[in-house]
Scaffold this motif. Structure first.
Motif, PDB file in Angstrom:
ATOM      1  N   GLU A 645      45.991 -45.167  15.356  1.00 40.62           N
ATOM      2  CA  GLU A 645      46.302 -44.636  16.694  1.00 40.62           C
ATOM      3  C   GLU A 645      45.080 -44.847  17.586  1.00 40.62           C
ATOM      4  O   GLU A 645      43.977 -44.394  17.262  1.00 40.62           O
ATOM      5  CB  GLU A 645      46.643 -43.156  16.631  1.00 40.62           C
ATOM      6  N   VAL A 646      45.283 -45.566  18.697  1.00 41.11           N
ATOM      7  CA  VAL A 646      44.211 -45.833  19.652  1.00 41.11           C
ATOM      8  C   VAL A 646      44.459 -44.968  20.888  1.00 41.11           C
ATOM      9  O   VAL A 646      45.581 -44.944  21.412  1.00 41.11           O
ATOM     10  CB  VAL A 646      44.173 -47.322  20.042  1.00 41.11           C
ATOM     11  N   MET A 647      43.420 -44.264  21.350  1.00 44.46           N
ATOM     12  CA  MET A 647      43.622 -43.358  22.481  1.00 44.46           C
ATOM     13  C   MET A 647      42.378 -43.294  23.357  1.00 44.46           C
ATOM     14  O   MET A 647      41.279 -43.670  22.942  1.00 44.46           O
ATOM     15  CB  MET A 647      43.966 -41.954  21.978  1.00 44.46           C
ATOM     16  N   THR A 648      42.598 -42.837  24.566  1.00 41.88           N
ATOM     17  CA  THR A 648      41.508 -42.537  25.476  1.00 41.88           C
ATOM     18  C   THR A 648      41.857 -41.248  26.212  1.00 41.88           C
ATOM     19  O   THR A 648      42.973 -40.700  26.036  1.00 41.88           O
ATOM     20  CB  THR A 648      41.257 -43.687  26.460  1.00 41.88           C
ATOM     21  N   VAL A 649      40.943 -40.736  27.000  1.00 47.24           N
ATOM     22  CA  VAL A 649      41.182 -39.510  27.776  1.00 47.24           C
ATOM     23  C   VAL A 649      40.766 -39.781  29.229  1.00 47.24           C
ATOM     24  O   VAL A 649      39.903 -40.640  29.487  1.00 47.24           O
ATOM     25  CB  VAL A 649      40.395 -38.314  27.205  1.00 47.24           C
ATOM     26  N   LEU A 677      45.403 -49.978  27.132  1.00 45.51           N
ATOM     27  CA  LEU A 677      45.460 -48.582  27.563  1.00 45.51           C
ATOM     28  C   LEU A 677      45.074 -48.488  29.038  1.00 45.51           C
ATOM     29  O   LEU A 677      44.257 -49.268  29.532  1.00 45.51           O
ATOM     30  CB  LEU A 677      44.517 -47.714  26.723  1.00 45.51           C
ATOM     31  N   GLN A 681      49.009 -44.943  30.405  1.00 42.53           N
ATOM     32  CA  GLN A 681      49.274 -44.989  28.951  1.00 42.53           C
ATOM     33  C   GLN A 681      47.958 -44.718  28.245  1.00 42.53           C
ATOM     34  O   GLN A 681      47.116 -45.596  28.083  1.00 42.53           O
ATOM     35  CB  GLN A 681      49.843 -46.350  28.519  1.00 42.53           C
ATOM     36  N   LEU A 682      47.801 -43.474  27.842  1.00 49.19           N
ATOM     37  CA  LEU A 682      46.521 -43.046  27.270  1.00 49.19           C
ATOM     38  C   LEU A 682      46.438 -43.248  25.761  1.00 49.19           C
ATOM     39  O   LEU A 682      45.365 -43.061  25.186  1.00 49.19           O
ATOM     40  CB  LEU A 682      46.272 -41.571  27.606  1.00 49.19           C
ATOM     41  N   SER A 683      47.520 -43.630  25.082  1.00 53.96           N
ATOM     42  CA  SER A 683      47.460 -43.822  23.623  1.00 53.96           C
ATOM     43  C   SER A 683      48.534 -44.817  23.193  1.00 53.96           C
ATOM     44  O   SER A 683      49.477 -45.106  23.934  1.00 53.96           O
ATOM     45  CB  SER A 683      47.641 -42.494  22.885  1.00 53.96           C
ATOM     46  N   ILE A 731      42.144 -42.460  13.876  1.00 51.73           N
ATOM     47  CA  ILE A 731      42.322 -42.370  15.328  1.00 51.73           C
ATOM     48  C   ILE A 731      41.083 -42.967  15.972  1.00 51.73           C
ATOM     49  O   ILE A 731      39.961 -42.512  15.725  1.00 51.73           O
ATOM     50  CB  ILE A 731      42.518 -40.916  15.786  1.00 51.73           C
ATOM     51  N   VAL A 733      39.049 -43.721  19.329  1.00 54.57           N
ATOM     52  CA  VAL A 733      38.901 -43.299  20.729  1.00 54.57           C
ATOM     53  C   VAL A 733      38.069 -44.349  21.454  1.00 54.57           C
ATOM     54  O   VAL A 733      36.975 -44.722  21.004  1.00 54.57           O
ATOM     55  CB  VAL A 733      38.235 -41.918  20.825  1.00 54.57           C
TER      56      VAL A 733
END
Length: 737
Positions: A645-649, A677, A681-683, A731, A733
């Motif tokens: 899972e790739v995500m940012t904030v 991202l 689309q944050l993740s 995960i 980030v």
């Protein structure tokens, strides 16, 4: 085999003799050389006589192939399939039907319940008959005749018949041409654990079927009669039918039981709650299917036990048999005597070896192999005879199981056998019919115990359902958890002393405590050829030009290569020119070198020269990363997929109206996939491809992967990684620093 079966070719025409090639265990005899007047131990390989048509007489080959000497074991070995090797060019397997000249089987594993077809005309059908003892006036056609020289001739009448399973389907079907061997097999010794065979040396075709016969001495006759009235001896009259035919080659397709989604519960210290990651086995790209309708021409042998089974003939029910032998004495059980010899004799390193003397034929001594080793293929490339298969039942990687199938063969120290033959000469009674010692491989009941990984460490575990042929070896199958496989595979290529993947063969003779034979499965110590030599005469002298090839998958370390040159019966030492072993030669897989061999003595005559190389000192440097892909089943995938899972904030992207804020992050993963991202689309989820070899070789400690990021800002500036970043988080980030 102690003795080779004797085959007759059954066809409707006149026959001539030929022989079948192969590689049996050696039978060593002692003979006197008139020129020297001394005794020498020589390998007297047993031959198989075959009556055949449509072939001219040809030179006798001194052996019998495993397909004919042990059909059950040959069938198991045939299931060990290999991946292709770069050492040899891939070739299209088999032939199309129009190129075939032998009957065609509709299935890959034919039986005597199979209907075969003519290769040119499918309407012409064949069947393979079974054989049974003929009955005349309520008696089996079996009996003895006394011979003038004091021996006895055993005669049996056999008749062919179709397998009952064929039913009415046999109408209009022709008998399949086949080779046939007939022999008695029974268990001897005080505990009925030592195998003995009586091969019928005469096979005569008659209108009613076959008449088979063998000449026996009085002790041989009595031992057989004792077995025929002893149920514990499990006597069997075996008809072995050898056929040459074409079997279909299956087209490769999608693996039917491809592993599905596999969950890996291994925890990560970074964030145990979010560390769960998912692995899905990713199949190899599907190969192009082979052209349909291709066949492989093979030789197969099928055994049938003639009724009654076991072949016990009670003297009260079959007095005619025992009455026919009554003039020569009474029957008695075969006896064996245990002889122990040290080798090398009178040295600190001497070990003790057991030989069993046959008291019926006291010049015959049965020997055991020195040890069992992992076998190599007999054809190039000389791969280890091992196949690895991977599978999972319920999708969890912790429950992934690995199956290992391998062939182990006996290894014999021929110098030890030669020395034993000379020493055992004195054990033969002066009254024996033959004064020269003959050494044969022992066939006896044996069980395998192997050191395997267990919950409490390595344990010596008895292996059930392993059929052992002491003269040819055994096929063993192990199914283990992934972690246990890693330990076994590491032991197989490691140079460190470890008991794992080794064990012992316990041989029951009934004469004393079981005999123990070491079993070691090591890629660096295998049974079989590792080098090939091509020889050509050089100039007009006795010099030989040699091309030597490393036919294995691993590098070879050669610090010496003793050689001699032979012409006819004369052999002299020789030297190698054009190649040095100081420093030692490191010969890579598939690499060849050229050199010359020159004899250091006179070789009389004008026959062909033959260079004889001693490769016992050549060391194999196993390369585990090369070996594993080659011995892996072709259905085993080359990669697995880890779900990340790739995500940012928003805080990492900056203020939305800031010219330096991030509007897009492109994350590219090594191996192919990428993910974009943005603020909208944050993740996202991405499947990361990783080498399955990392799992099998225990290099995948935490499922490490590589990625790089490209950042695009509102003001149009872009920054991109020039090197790969490494991570093992479930995960990820971004953006990373």
């Amino acid at each position: 085999m102690p003795e080779s079966p004797i085959f007759m070719r059954l066809t409707p025409a006149i026959s001539t003799e030929r022989t079948l090639p192969g590689k049996p265990a050696p039978v060593v005899t002692l003979r006197s050389t008139p020129a020297a007047g001394t005794l020498h131990a020589v390998a007297a390989q047993p031959t198989a006589r075959v009556l055949s048509i449509k072939t001219k007489e040809r030179k006798t080959e001194p052996s019998v192939p495993l397909e004919l000497s042990n059909p059950a074991m040959a069938k198991k070995i045939g299931k060990i399939q290999f991946s292709s090797l770069d050492l040899i060019a891939p070739a299209l397997e088999g032939d199309t039907r129009d190129k075939l000249t032998v009957p065609v089987s509709p299935i890959a594993e034919p039986a005597d319940t199979t209907i075969f077809e003519d290769p040119a005309d499918p309407a012409i059908k064949y069947y393979l008959p079974r054989y049974r003892v003929r009955i005349h006036s309520g008696h089996y056609e079996i009996g003895f005749n006394a011979m003038p020289e004091g021996t006895w001739r055993l005669n049996i009448g056999l008749e062919p018949y179709p397998a009952p399973e064929l039913g009415l389907g046999i109408q209009g079907v022709f008998e399949l041409p086949h080779d046939i061997a007939v022999f008695f097999r029974y268990a001897a010794g005080p505990s009925h654990t030592i195998g003995r065979t009586v091969n019928f040396s005469e096979i005569i075709k008659e209108d009613k079927g076959l008449k088979v016969a063998v000449i026996l001495t009085v002790p041989e006759r009595d031992a057989l009669l004792f077995a025929l009235q002893t149920p514990a001896a499990l006597p069997a009259l075996v008809t072995r039918r050898a056929i040459r035919l074409a079997i279909p080659i299956a087209n490769p397709g999608t693996q039917p039981n491809a592993p599905g989604r596999v969950r890996d519960h291994r925890s990560l210290a970074q964030n145990a709650a979010l560390a769960a990651r998912f692995i899905r086995i990713r199949p190899n790209p599907q190969p192009q299917p082979k052209p349909a309708g291709r066949y492989s021409t093979v030789q197969r042998a099928l055994d049938d036990m003639t009724d009654p089974e076991p072949f016990v003939l009670d003297p009260l029910l079959h007095p005619y048999l025992y009455e026919s032998a009554a003039a020569g004495g009474r029957s008695g059980e075969a006896e064996f005597r245990r002889v122990i010899l040290a080798y090398p004799k009178d040295t600190p390193d001497a070990r003790f070896y057991t030989y069993l003397q046959d008291m019926v034929e006291p010049w015959i001594f049965y020997y055991l192999p020195d040890r069992f080793k992992l076998s190599r293929r007999e054809q190039l490339p000389f791969l280890p005879q091992m196949v690895v298969r991977l599978g999972t039942a319920d999708g969890e990687i912790e429950k992934t199981m690995v199956t290992i199938d391998y062939l182990a063969e006996p290894w014999l120290n021929t110098a030890r056998l030669k020395a034993a033959g000379l020493s055992l000469q004195s054990e033969i009674p002066v009254t024996a019919r033959q004064s020269n010692a003959e050494l044969r491989p022992l066939q006896a009941k044996a069980s395998l115990r192997m050191w395997l990984p267990g919950p409490g460490g390595a344990a010596l575990v008895e292996q059930k359902d392993v059929t052992v042929d002491l003269a040819n070896g055994f096929v063993h199958s192990l199914t283990l958890p992934l972690d246990s496989f890693r330990q076994l595979y590491a032991a197989a290529y490691s140079s460190d002393a470890t008991s794992l993947f080794s064990g012992e063969m316990q041989v029951e003779t009934g004469l004393s405590t079981p005999e123990s034979i070491h079993v070691g499965i090591r890629f660096s110590d295998t049974q079989g050829e590792i080098l090939t030599f091509e020889e050509q005469p050089f100039d007009s002298g006795d010099t030989i030009a040699v091309k030597m090839l490393n036919g294995t998958e691993s590098p070879l370390h050669i610090d010496s290569l003793p050689v001699s040159v032979r012409r006819g019966e004369t052999e002299v030492p020789a030297t190698i020119e054009g190649l040095t072993f100081v420093p030692a030669l490191e010969l890579e897989s598939g690499t060849e070198v050229r050199f010359f061999v020159r004899p250091q003595g006179t070789l009389p005559g004008d026959g062909t020269l033959d260079a004889v190389f001693d490769t016992s000192g050549v060391k194999i440097r196993p390369d585990p990363e090369k070996i594993l892909p080659l011995i892996s089943d072709t259905s085993v995938p080359a990669e697995y997929e880890r779900q990340i899972e790739v995500m940012t904030v928003p805080e990492l992207l900056g203020e939305a109206d800031d010219p330096a804020s991030i509007i897009l992050i492109n994350v590219e993963f090594k191996g192919g996939n990428s993910l974009k991202l943005s603020r909208s689309q944050l993740s996202g989820i991405v499947q990361v491809r990783l080498p399955l070899m990392d799992l099998l070789l225990n290099r995948d400690v935490q499922g490490k992967y590589h990625y790089r990021q490209q950042i695009i800002r509102r003001n149009g500036t872009q920054t991109a990684d020039t090197t790969w970043r490494e991570a093992d988080f479930g995960i990820l980030v971004v953006p990373g620093l």
